[in-house]
Design an enzyme around this catalytic site. Structure first.
Site, PDB file in Angstrom:
ATOM      1  N   GLU A 185       0.984  -1.268  -0.214  1.00  0.00           N
ATOM      2  CA  GLU A 185      -0.008  -0.411  -0.237  1.00  0.00           C
ATOM      3  C   GLU A 185       0.983   1.462  -0.202  1.00  0.00           C
ATOM      4  O   GLU A 185       0.693   2.262   0.847  1.00  0.00           O
ATOM      5  CB  GLU A 185      -0.680  -0.057   1.516  1.00  0.00           C
ATOM      6  CG  GLU A 185      -1.895  -1.291   1.269  1.00  0.00           C
ATOM      7  CD  GLU A 185      -3.426  -1.222   0.917  1.00  0.00           C
ATOM      8  OE1 GLU A 185      -3.776  -0.181   0.133  1.00  0.00           O
ATOM      9  OE2 GLU A 185      -3.600  -2.118   0.646  1.00  0.00           O
TER      10      GLU A 185
HETATM   11  C1  LIG Z   1       2.288  -9.599   1.677  1.00  0.00           C
HETATM   12  C2  LIG Z   1       1.768  -8.252   0.254  1.00  0.00           C
HETATM   13  C3  LIG Z   1       0.538  -7.948   0.072  1.00  0.00           C
HETATM   14  C4  LIG Z   1       0.052  -7.403  -0.803  1.00  0.00           C
HETATM   15  N1  LIG Z   1      -1.218  -7.480  -1.180  1.00  0.00           N
HETATM   16  C5  LIG Z   1      -1.378  -6.294  -2.150  1.00  0.00           C
HETATM   17  C6  LIG Z   1      -2.268  -5.980  -3.057  1.00  0.00           C
HETATM   18  O1  LIG Z   1      -3.698  -6.665  -2.164  1.00  0.00           O
HETATM   19  N2  LIG Z   1      -2.534  -5.455  -4.405  1.00  0.00           N
HETATM   20  C7  LIG Z   1      -2.366  -4.918  -4.964  1.00  0.00           C
HETATM   21  O2  LIG Z   1      -2.068  -4.406  -5.527  1.00  0.00           O
HETATM   22  N3  LIG Z   1      -0.522  -4.320  -4.541  1.00  0.00           N
HETATM   23  C8  LIG Z   1      -0.501  -5.775  -2.983  1.00  0.00           C
HETATM   24  N4  LIG Z   1       0.900  -5.751  -2.957  1.00  0.00           N
HETATM   25  C9  LIG Z   1       2.064  -4.702  -3.330  1.00  0.00           C
HETATM   26  C10 LIG Z   1       2.391  -4.103  -3.241  1.00  0.00           C
HETATM   27  O3  LIG Z   1       1.575  -3.016  -3.160  1.00  0.00           O
HETATM   28  C11 LIG Z   1       3.704  -3.712  -3.530  1.00  0.00           C
HETATM   29  O4  LIG Z   1       4.824  -4.823  -3.409  1.00  0.00           O
HETATM   30  C12 LIG Z   1       4.358  -2.334  -3.297  1.00  0.00           C
HETATM   31  O5  LIG Z   1       3.593  -1.278  -4.346  1.00  0.00           O
HETATM   32  C13 LIG Z   1       6.131  -1.918  -3.879  1.00  0.00           C
HETATM   33  O6  LIG Z   1       5.505  -2.669  -5.016  1.00  0.00           O
HETATM   34  P1  LIG Z   1       7.163  -3.888  -5.210  1.00  0.00           P
HETATM   35  O7  LIG Z   1       7.033  -5.031  -4.620  1.00  0.00           O
HETATM   36  O8  LIG Z   1       6.684  -4.221  -7.011  1.00  0.00           O
HETATM   37  O9  LIG Z   1       8.059  -3.263  -5.389  1.00  0.00           O
HETATM   38  P2  LIG Z   1       9.756  -2.124  -6.284  1.00  0.00           P
HETATM   39  O10 LIG Z   1       8.571  -1.110  -6.324  1.00  0.00           O
HETATM   40  O11 LIG Z   1      10.729  -2.394  -7.284  1.00  0.00           O
HETATM   41  O12 LIG Z   1      10.158  -1.152  -4.759  1.00  0.00           O
HETATM   42  C14 LIG Z   1      10.897  -1.883  -4.927  1.00  0.00           C
HETATM   43  C15 LIG Z   1      11.898  -0.669  -3.947  1.00  0.00           C
HETATM   44  O13 LIG Z   1      12.389   0.519  -4.992  1.00  0.00           O
HETATM   45  C16 LIG Z   1      12.077   1.777  -4.175  1.00  0.00           C
HETATM   46  N5  LIG Z   1      11.774   2.230  -5.596  1.00  0.00           N
HETATM   47  C17 LIG Z   1      10.786   2.531  -6.025  1.00  0.00           C
HETATM   48  N6  LIG Z   1      10.329   3.386  -7.003  1.00  0.00           N
HETATM   49  C18 LIG Z   1      10.851   4.231  -5.852  1.00  0.00           C
HETATM   50  C19 LIG Z   1      10.853   5.818  -6.544  1.00  0.00           C
HETATM   51  N7  LIG Z   1      10.771   6.519  -7.224  1.00  0.00           N
HETATM   52  N8  LIG Z   1      11.994   6.350  -5.406  1.00  0.00           N
HETATM   53  C20 LIG Z   1      12.902   6.041  -4.204  1.00  0.00           C
HETATM   54  N9  LIG Z   1      12.179   5.006  -4.506  1.00  0.00           N
HETATM   55  C21 LIG Z   1      11.384   3.812  -5.767  1.00  0.00           C
HETATM   56  C22 LIG Z   1      10.716   1.368  -3.605  1.00  0.00           C
HETATM   57  O14 LIG Z   1      10.424   2.117  -2.215  1.00  0.00           O
HETATM   58  C23 LIG Z   1      11.644  -0.114  -2.672  1.00  0.00           C
HETATM   59  O15 LIG Z   1      12.201  -0.042  -1.578  1.00  0.00           O
HETATM   60  C24 LIG Z   1       1.285  -5.998  -2.082  1.00  0.00           C
HETATM   61  C25 LIG Z   1       2.634  -6.887  -1.729  1.00  0.00           C
HETATM   62  C26 LIG Z   1       2.485  -7.781  -0.381  1.00  0.00           C
HETATM   63  C27 LIG Z   1       4.216  -8.608  -0.105  1.00  0.00           C
END
Ligand SMILES: Cc1cc2nc3c(=O)[nH]c(=O)nc-3n(C[C@H](O)[C@H](O)[C@H](O)COP(=O)(O)OP(=O)(O)OC[C@H]3O[C@@H](n4cnc5c(N)ncnc54)[C@H](O)[C@@H]3O)c2cc1C
Length: 402
Positions: free
Chosen positions: A379
């Site tokens: 989130e």
């Molecule tokens: C248990 C669990 C439940 C979830 N439930 C849902 C759900 O119900 N629905 C849904 O849609 N999603 C869900 N998610 C997904 C969750 O919202 C994403 O994992 C989250 O938004 C981060 O995306 P990512 O994992 O692709 O990380 P990435 O976006 O790849 O990020 C990797 C790292 O880079 C950093 N980063 C990325 N962009 C930037 C920037 N511009 N500046 C600085 N730092 C940056 C991030 O903060 C992070 O530290 C869930 C995730 C988990 C683990």
């Protein structure tokens, strides 16, 4: 005047009834949840007992099968549920805060009547599908597409890391038009029914915690969605997704408040009963420091969560007021960023108070520590929320990304 005060009394007793039902739910769930956690398996009683105690649609209006909980009451309910574990609270967030909410907020009456009462009655598990393998912090990079085929849309794409994702009957999901040369290139939101072999789902295991809650992924291959299930008009998907995340973030922040409360209760109890060096550990000043820090995390998180809940209520009551929407967006982001980090630190301190026993799934504090970590990721990650908060201070031209 009399009618007004009678109305207020009725509202207060409705709020009290919801919180009493939440308390009864949590007490009944606790031993069952503990068993499932220790056996590392999904807990179907999270939903079964929620239905029994009429908690599957707390913030929905009564005429749509809900309990009509205001945001502050709902936040308090989620804080109480959060004490039972982040996995338990995550089910509710998926069902209500990000599953039902977008249909309530952006759906038409027909869509609301078709889905919300059944979801509150336990017939439909809800989820929110925004994230994809290559689109997390930036959902604009998603590759899911839709195309019109008569009186339906056909959706193609993969959604990843979705709470309730492999048990959901209905997912509010997002995609771009397949025809990129068409006039409408912005993403749209859909109410997607998951039945059928064009919707292929898989549960994600290898999680370091939250064993009792479902996290899934799914692939849609020409998955049909009736045209009447387009949510909020074509091209409005991003606005719906961002609006829904405000509701979701508030639920995470409230749940983390509950985690802190439980860590405090457990650490206090242990400090009063465990002796070392000839006295109760609660009499060692360095242990008292942990307790004082957890208490301050609780007090500060509670204040931020309640303030954010009030801001969200004020915004929803005046939907066209952009200033109120922006205030709710930021205050919820602040509450989520603070409470999730505070909960992580509180769980860490509580584990420290428990010593070697704390570093174990047998104890609540050890379970909280491993479960709550994800709250700093889903989130909206810590980083994304910090950038949002900083940009709100600096001004739009300082947005770190567009
Ligand atoms: C248990 C669990 C439940 C979830 N439930 C849902 C759900 O119900 N629905 C849904 O849609 N999603 C869900 N998610 C997904 C969750 O919202 C994403 O994992 C989250 O938004 C981060 O995306 P990512 O994992 O692709 O990380 P990435 O976006 O790849 O990020 C990797 C790292 O880079 C950093 N980063 C990325 N962009 C930037 C920037 N511009 N500046 C600085 N730092 C940056 C991030 O903060 C992070 O530290 C869930 C995730 C988990 C683990």
């Amino acid at each position: 005047m009399k009618a007004d005060s009678a109305h207020k009394t009725a509202e207060a007793s409705a709020r009290a009834a919801i919180l009493a039902d939440v308390e009864a739910y949590c007490e009944e769930l606790r031993p069952l949840e503990e068993l499932c956690y220790l056996e590392r398996r999904f807990n179907p009683d999270i939903q079964r007992l929620a239905l029994k105690h009429n908690l599957l649609g707390m913030p929905l209006p009564v005429d749509l099968g809900g309990r009509g909980a205001d945001y502050v009451t709902y936040a308090r309910a989620l804080a109480r549920i959060g004490r039972e574990g982040t996995g338990v609270r995550t089910f509710f967030s998926g069902q209500t805060s990000i599953g039902q909410y977008p249909i309530l907020r952006y759906g038409n009456r027909q869509q609301q009547e078709r889905y919300l009462p059944r979801s509150a009655a336990g017939e439909l598990v809800m989820a929110f599908g925004l994230t994809e393998p290559d689109a997390g912090s930036n959902p604009l990079e998603m590759t899911t597409t839709y195309r019109r085929d008569g009186d339906r849309y056909l959706l193609n794409g993969v959604k990843y890391l979705i709470s309730n994702g492999s048990i959901a009957d209905v997912v509010v999901g997002f995609g771009y038009p397949a025809d990129k040369s068409g006039p409408q290139r912005r993403m749209s939101a859909f109410i997607i029914e998951t039945a059928g072999d064009t919707f292929v789902r898989e549960e994600l295991h290898s999680k370091p915690g939250m064993y009792t809650a479902n996290t899934g992924m799914f692939e849609m291959v020409d998955h049909p969605v009736p045209v009447e299930n387009l949510l909020g008009g074509e091209g409005n998907g991003f606005r719906i997704a961002m609006g829904t995340l405000v509701s979701g973030r508030l639920s995470v922040a409230a749940g983390c408040l509950g985690v802190i409360e439980d860590c405090l209760a457990e650490a206090l109890n242990y400090s009063r009963t465990r002796s070392q060096h000839g006295k109760l550990i609660g009499k060692h000043q360095l242990v008292q420091e942990h307790l004082a820090e957890i208490e301050m995390a609780r007090v500060a998180s509670e204040a931020l969560v309640l303030k954010a809940a009030e801001a969200k209520a004020a915004s929803d009551a005046d939907r066209d007021n952009a200033e109120r929407a922006a205030a709710a967006d930021i205050q919820v982001a602040q509450a989520k960023f603070f409470a999730t980090n505070a909960a992580w630190q509180a769980a860490d301190r509580a584990v420290q108070v428990f010593g070697g026993r704390g570093w174990s799934e047998l104890y609540r504090v050890g379970r909280h520590l491993q479960d709550v970590r994800v709250c700093r990721i889903y989130e909206g990650t810590d980083e994304i929320l910090k950038l949002k908060i900083a940009a709100s201070l600096l001004g739009r031209e300082f947005n770190a990304f567009s």
